[in-house]
Design a protein around this motif. Structure first.
Motif: not given
Length: 165
Positions: A153-157
């Motif tokens: 998974t990407g930004y922010p988590t």
């Protein structure tokens, strides 16, 4: 209503108590199964945060070698550890490392292990930034080992995984 019946052996059994006991066993089995499925899995989206949108990183590191990894150093970047890396990571063991940056816009987690007592270095690094998440600085100093990395998974988590082979 708490009804009772007489069992064939002459003991009095409470249907409600039996139902409650059966439900407790089913719940315990469900929790155990859920824990087994999620064991070792990193989930940054479920970590506690203090500011909406703050960068969080959860990464799973698995040592698939027959050598113990010894921590040389680690950094939670501009953030803070929630679950810092272990001092040693046993052969074939997995750990989950988590960090967050409550007041930052990006976060970089770096963990350096020595493979074996005198072996090469394994560098695990995950960058969590608005421009994207990456593991570009991940690698080993020895040709006999390699690290496979994934960013789930990407930004922010950011959720990432590392496998040392």
């Amino acid at each position: 209503m708490n009804t009772t019946t007489t069992a064939t052996a002459g003991r009095r059994l409470s249907r409600n108590r039996l139902a409650a006991a059966g439900a407790a066993v089913a719940i315990a089995a469900g929790i155990t199964a859920a824990a087994a499925v999620g064991a070792g899995a990193a989930h940054a989206g479920t970590m506690p945060i203090t500011h909406p949108g703050e960068p969080t990183i959860a990464t799973t590191i698995t040592n698939h070698t027959d050598k113990t990894e010894h921590l040389l150093g680690s950094s939670a970047g501009g953030g803070q550890w929630i679950n810092a890396p272990r001092h040693t990571l046993a052969p074939y063991a997995t750990e989950t490392v988590t960090a967050s940056a409550p007041t930052g816009h990006a976060e970089t987690v770096t963990v350096n292990y020595r493979i074996g007592a005198t072996g090469p270095t394994a560098v695990y690094q995950i960058v969590d930034a608005p421009s994207g998440a990456n593991t570009n600085a991940t690698g080993t100093t020895g040709d006999q080992y390699r690290i496979n990395s994934t960013v789930d998974t990407g930004y922010p988590t950011v959720n990432a995984g590392f496998d040392l082979w």
